[in-house]
Design a protein around this motif. Structure first.
Motif, mmCIF file in Angstrom:
data_model
loop_
_atom_site.group_PDB
_atom_site.id
_atom_site.type_symbol
_atom_site.label_atom_id
_atom_site.label_comp_id
_atom_site.label_asym_id
_atom_site.label_seq_id
_atom_site.Cartn_x
_atom_site.Cartn_y
_atom_site.Cartn_z
ATOM 1 N N ARG A 162 5.232 38.630 41.185
ATOM 2 C CA ARG A 162 4.160 38.616 40.175
ATOM 3 C C ARG A 162 2.792 38.341 40.804
ATOM 4 O O ARG A 162 1.785 38.865 40.327
ATOM 5 C CB ARG A 162 4.446 37.530 39.123
ATOM 6 C CG ARG A 162 5.742 37.737 38.366
ATOM 7 C CD ARG A 162 5.859 36.744 37.212
ATOM 8 N NE ARG A 162 5.935 35.352 37.667
ATOM 9 C CZ ARG A 162 5.084 34.400 37.297
ATOM 10 N NH1 ARG A 162 4.093 34.666 36.469
ATOM 11 N NH2 ARG A 162 5.235 33.157 37.748
ATOM 12 N N PHE A 163 2.773 37.515 41.846
ATOM 13 C CA PHE A 163 1.517 37.148 42.499
ATOM 14 C C PHE A 163 1.429 37.845 43.858
ATOM 15 O O PHE A 163 2.437 38.042 44.531
ATOM 16 C CB PHE A 163 1.449 35.643 42.728
ATOM 17 C CG PHE A 163 1.316 34.804 41.481
ATOM 18 C CD1 PHE A 163 1.481 35.342 40.208
ATOM 19 C CD2 PHE A 163 1.018 33.458 41.586
ATOM 20 C CE1 PHE A 163 1.355 34.566 39.078
ATOM 21 C CE2 PHE A 163 0.887 32.656 40.463
ATOM 22 C CZ PHE A 163 1.061 33.218 39.207
ATOM 23 N N THR A 164 0.199 38.160 44.250
ATOM 24 C CA THR A 164 -0.040 38.766 45.557
ATOM 25 C C THR A 164 -1.221 38.072 46.219
ATOM 26 O O THR A 164 -2.303 37.982 45.623
ATOM 27 C CB THR A 164 -0.341 40.263 45.425
ATOM 28 O OG1 THR A 164 0.746 40.918 44.768
ATOM 29 C CG2 THR A 164 -0.535 40.884 46.809
ATOM 30 N N GLY A 186 -0.663 38.442 30.822
ATOM 31 C CA GLY A 186 -1.939 38.910 31.342
ATOM 32 C C GLY A 186 -2.093 38.659 32.828
ATOM 33 O O GLY A 186 -1.156 38.224 33.513
ATOM 34 N N SER A 187 -3.292 38.926 33.323
ATOM 35 C CA SER A 187 -3.583 38.821 34.753
ATOM 36 C C SER A 187 -4.870 38.050 34.995
ATOM 37 O O SER A 187 -5.771 38.039 34.159
ATOM 38 C CB SER A 187 -3.731 40.213 35.372
ATOM 39 O OG SER A 187 -2.547 40.962 35.243
ATOM 40 N N ARG A 196 -7.400 36.962 38.643
ATOM 41 C CA ARG A 196 -7.614 37.125 40.076
ATOM 42 C C ARG A 196 -8.415 35.931 40.572
ATOM 43 O O ARG A 196 -9.579 35.769 40.195
ATOM 44 C CB ARG A 196 -8.370 38.423 40.343
ATOM 45 C CG ARG A 196 -8.531 38.808 41.788
ATOM 46 C CD ARG A 196 -9.301 40.128 41.869
ATOM 47 N NE ARG A 196 -9.512 40.598 43.213
ATOM 48 C CZ ARG A 196 -8.694 41.427 43.857
ATOM 49 N NH1 ARG A 196 -7.598 41.849 43.247
ATOM 50 N NH2 ARG A 196 -8.952 41.811 45.084
ATOM 51 N N GLN A 243 -3.958 37.497 43.435
ATOM 52 C CA GLN A 243 -3.831 38.320 42.241
ATOM 53 C C GLN A 243 -2.605 37.854 41.477
ATOM 54 O O GLN A 243 -1.493 37.872 42.017
ATOM 55 C CB GLN A 243 -3.692 39.790 42.619
ATOM 56 C CG GLN A 243 -3.501 40.727 41.438
ATOM 57 C CD GLN A 243 -4.720 40.794 40.549
ATOM 58 O OE1 GLN A 243 -5.837 40.879 41.027
ATOM 59 N NE2 GLN A 243 -4.500 40.771 39.231
ATOM 60 N N MET A 244 -2.811 37.467 40.242
ATOM 61 C CA MET A 244 -1.717 36.925 39.429
ATOM 62 C C MET A 244 -1.472 37.841 38.241
ATOM 63 O O MET A 244 -2.342 37.986 37.382
ATOM 64 C CB MET A 244 -2.058 35.509 38.960
ATOM 65 C CG MET A 244 -2.439 34.569 40.084
ATOM 66 S SD MET A 244 -2.622 32.853 39.546
ATOM 67 C CE MET A 244 -3.997 33.007 38.404
ATOM 68 N N ASN A 245 -0.312 38.454 38.217
ATOM 69 C CA ASN A 245 0.078 39.344 37.128
ATOM 70 C C ASN A 245 1.277 38.761 36.390
ATOM 71 O O ASN A 245 1.982 37.899 36.922
ATOM 72 C CB ASN A 245 0.434 40.726 37.671
ATOM 73 C CG ASN A 245 -0.716 41.400 38.383
ATOM 74 O OD1 ASN A 245 -1.883 41.201 38.030
ATOM 75 N ND2 ASN A 245 -0.401 42.201 39.386
ATOM 76 N N GLY A 246 1.490 39.237 35.196
ATOM 77 C CA GLY A 246 2.639 38.769 34.428
ATOM 78 C C GLY A 246 2.652 37.269 34.230
ATOM 79 O O GLY A 246 3.689 36.624 34.342
ATOM 80 N N LEU A 247 1.490 36.725 33.903
ATOM 81 C CA LEU A 247 1.370 35.265 33.809
ATOM 82 C C LEU A 247 2.230 34.703 32.692
ATOM 83 O O LEU A 247 2.397 35.318 31.627
ATOM 84 C CB LEU A 247 -0.094 34.875 33.619
ATOM 85 C CG LEU A 247 -0.923 34.966 34.907
ATOM 86 C CD1 LEU A 247 -2.404 35.007 34.599
ATOM 87 C CD2 LEU A 247 -0.595 33.808 35.822
#
Length: 122
Positions: A66-68, A15-16, A18, A81-85
């Protein structure tokens, strides 16, 4: 400058989330911002950093791709922004500011927010 981090929570693996870091007291554009995290029983580690202008960013190998990290100096905020946790991303996340150069060593950052907790369930 006072920093306030928010946006943490409980999320399933993959999941993601922010995270946001809001500044008050002084304009955020005068500071390099770093995100750090600390898991139970572990040392605080660098996650991502962004230069004063936002033109340069730096990521830990474990989160790259994964993070931006981004910033909006007009709104005095920095976002992660954290994706693919993953479960290993579980930690308390802190934002920090310093008027010097962008570095990964947490001891070089002068101002710290209170932290926001991220829990990733597998």
């Amino acid at each position: 400058v006072q920093l306030q981090a928010c946006g943490g929570g409980l999320v399933q693996a993959g999941g993601s989330l922010r995270l946001s870091c809001a500044a008050s007291g002084r304009t955020l554009s005068s500071y390099v911002i770093g995100w750090f995290r600390q898991a139970p029983g572990k040392e605080r580690e660098f996650v991502a950093g962004i230069s004063m202008s936002g033109g340069s960013t730096l990521y830990a190998v474990s989160v790259k791709g994964r993070f931006t990290i981004s910033r909006d100096n007009a709104k005095n905020t920095v976002t992660l922004q954290m994706n693919g946790l993953k479960s290993e991303d579980t930690a308390v996340y802190f934002c920090a500011a310093d008027s010097g150069i962008m570095v990964t060593n947490p001891t070089k950052y002068t101002y710290w927010g209170q932290g926001t907790e991220v829990t990733v369930s597998s």
